[in-house]
Design a protein around this motif. Structure first.
Motif, PDB file in Angstrom:
ATOM      1  N   ALA A  90       0.805  -1.226   0.000  1.00 59.09           N
ATOM      2  CA  ALA A  90       0.000   0.000   0.000  1.00 59.09           C
ATOM      3  C   ALA A  90       0.843   1.282   0.000  1.00 59.09           C
ATOM      4  CB  ALA A  90      -0.964  -0.004   1.177  1.00 59.09           C
ATOM      5  N   PRO A  91       1.908   1.385   0.794  1.00 60.32           N
ATOM      6  CA  PRO A  91       2.706   2.625   0.753  1.00 60.32           C
ATOM      7  C   PRO A  91       3.342   2.881  -0.621  1.00 60.32           C
ATOM      8  CG  PRO A  91       3.159   1.396   2.755  1.00 60.32           C
ATOM      9  CD  PRO A  91       2.361   0.495   1.884  1.00 60.32           C
ATOM     10  N   VAL A  92       3.740   1.822  -1.309  1.00 58.83           N
ATOM     11  CA  VAL A  92       4.318   1.956  -2.644  1.00 58.83           C
ATOM     12  C   VAL A  92       3.282   2.518  -3.614  1.00 58.83           C
ATOM     13  CG1 VAL A  92       5.354   0.708  -4.584  1.00 58.83           C
ATOM     14  CG2 VAL A  92       5.950   0.086  -2.232  1.00 58.83           C
ATOM     15  N   LEU A  93       2.077   1.969  -3.549  1.00 57.33           N
ATOM     16  CA  LEU A  93       1.008   2.422  -4.439  1.00 57.33           C
ATOM     17  C   LEU A  93       0.568   3.844  -4.078  1.00 57.33           C
ATOM     18  CD1 LEU A  93      -1.254  -0.760  -4.740  1.00 57.33           C
ATOM     19  CD2 LEU A  93       0.772  -0.114  -6.058  1.00 57.33           C
ATOM     20  N   THR A  94       0.472   4.122  -2.794  1.00 57.34           N
ATOM     21  CA  THR A  94       0.061   5.457  -2.357  1.00 57.34           C
ATOM     22  C   THR A  94       1.013   6.516  -2.861  1.00 57.34           C
ATOM     23  OG1 THR A  94      -1.027   4.574  -0.379  1.00 57.34           O
ATOM     24  CG2 THR A  94      -0.408   6.898  -0.339  1.00 57.34           C
ATOM     25  N   GLU A  95       2.290   6.256  -2.724  1.00 47.89           N
ATOM     26  CA  GLU A  95       3.295   7.211  -3.201  1.00 47.89           C
ATOM     27  C   GLU A  95       3.152   7.466  -4.704  1.00 47.89           C
ATOM     28  OE1 GLU A  95       8.169   7.823  -3.398  1.00 47.89           O
ATOM     29  OE2 GLU A  95       7.316   5.976  -2.587  1.00 47.89           O
ATOM     30  N   PHE A  96       2.929   6.387  -5.459  1.00 47.47           N
ATOM     31  CA  PHE A  96       2.798   6.523  -6.905  1.00 47.47           C
ATOM     32  C   PHE A  96       1.516   7.267  -7.278  1.00 47.47           C
ATOM     33  CE2 PHE A  96       1.123   4.640 -10.911  1.00 47.47           C
ATOM     34  CZ  PHE A  96       2.027   5.211 -11.776  1.00 47.47           C
ATOM     35  N   PHE A  97       0.399   6.895  -6.665  1.00 45.32           N
ATOM     36  CA  PHE A  97      -0.874   7.522  -7.008  1.00 45.32           C
ATOM     37  C   PHE A  97      -0.917   9.006  -6.619  1.00 45.32           C
ATOM     38  CE2 PHE A  97      -2.943   3.104  -6.564  1.00 45.32           C
ATOM     39  CZ  PHE A  97      -2.802   2.852  -7.916  1.00 45.32           C
ATOM     40  N   GLU A  98      -0.224   9.365  -5.539  1.00 49.67           N
ATOM     41  CA  GLU A  98      -0.254  10.744  -5.078  1.00 49.67           C
ATOM     42  C   GLU A  98       0.777  11.635  -5.749  1.00 49.67           C
ATOM     43  OE1 GLU A  98       0.101  10.510  -0.816  1.00 49.67           O
ATOM     44  OE2 GLU A  98      -2.081  10.478  -0.560  1.00 49.67           O
ATOM     45  N   ALA A  99       1.752  11.045  -6.439  1.00 51.06           N
ATOM     46  CA  ALA A  99       2.816  11.829  -7.060  1.00 51.06           C
ATOM     47  C   ALA A  99       2.253  12.737  -8.149  1.00 51.06           C
ATOM     48  CB  ALA A  99       3.869  10.893  -7.649  1.00 51.06           C
TER      49      ALA A  99
END
Length: 260
Positions: A251-260
């Motif tokens: 989840a943190p990996v995806l969150t970082e990507f989606f929020e970038a």
């Protein structure tokens, strides 16, 4: 549980949680929306997240004959229900479905492809893959569902004893016929399950390929090749992780990507 009607009238069931930008989670072979629910729970702290039953699974309906294009329409119906745009995450064979959807022009904002199981390009590997797939489809045609699931899991690299145990679990026989759908998705993207470089070139959205360093080598190779082929692609390799990654790690990996 919510429901939406796809273009051909098939009812697609989904769960929705959280608030913010829309993210759709697409499960791979033998998975229903319960499989992606733990990841949805993590991501819903930041986004509006949808987990859904692909057609023929769980609470979703099915319509014959099957077509990969119809599955793309299912995803399109969900995006419309979410307001018209969404980021999309696909795991395993579902990553190949997401490639199809993004390349077809669905209003997808960002793409995550988690270990799409495209196979090696050499003839020997292709023959082996085709033979294994034909055996699974033959077992399904004979309604030998548990054996078909076991054969598929073994083909995917699971030890035979573990494959037999998982194949015998409740619910596996019910979802087994949809294995044919995942084979169709893989063959649609690239004959014989090869990496579809032409199709990947049409995926112009920001894209992330994800793999685990402990996953089968062909999946790691596939993720690396896919990341290079995507016009806006990059790669994240999760150290020590396998094909299925704990949601609190992913989840943190995806969150970082989606929020970038």
């Amino acid at each position: 549980m919510f429901k939406v009607s796809s273009a051909d009238g098939t009812t697609i069931a989904y769960d929705r949680s959280g608030s913010g930008a829309a993210v759709i989670l697409v499960g791979g072979a033998l998975c229903d929306r319960a499989s992606t629910a733990p990841l949805a729970q993590q991501l819903s702290k930041h986004f509006t997240v949808v987990s859904y039953d692909r057609r023929g699974r769980g609470d979703s309906a099915d319509t014959s004959p099957y077509s990969v294009a119809r599955e793309v329409e299912d995803l399109g119906a969900l995006i419309t229900a979410l307001g018209g745009t969404a980021a999309v995450y696909g795991h395993s064979s579902a990553a190949a479905l997401v490639v199809e959807a993004a390349a077809a022009g669905l209003p997808i904002t960002k793409v995550v492809l988690h270990e799409p199981p495209y196979g090696p390009d050499d003839d020997a590997s292709q023959r082996e893959s085709d033979q294994a797939g034909a055996k699974v489809n033959s077992l399904l045609a004979q309604d030998r569902r548990t054996e078909a699931v076991q054969e598929f899991l073994t083909m995917a690299g699971m030890p035979p004893a573990a494959a037999a145990d998982l194949a015998a679990q409740p619910g596996m026989a019910e979802v087994a016929p949809t294995l044919a759908y995942d084979f169709a998705v893989m063959d649609s993207a690239g004959p014989g399950g090869r990496i579809p470089f032409g199709l990947l070139a049409k995926v112009t959205q920001p894209a992330l390929a994800v793999c685990g360093s402990a996953s089968p080598p062909f999946m790691i190779d596939s993720a690396r090749a896919v990341a290079k082929a995507l016009p806006g692609g990059r790669l994240v390799e999760l150290e020590g992780r396998h094909h299925v990654v704990p949601p609190e790690v992913l989840a943190p990996v995806l969150t970082e990507f989606f929020e970038a």
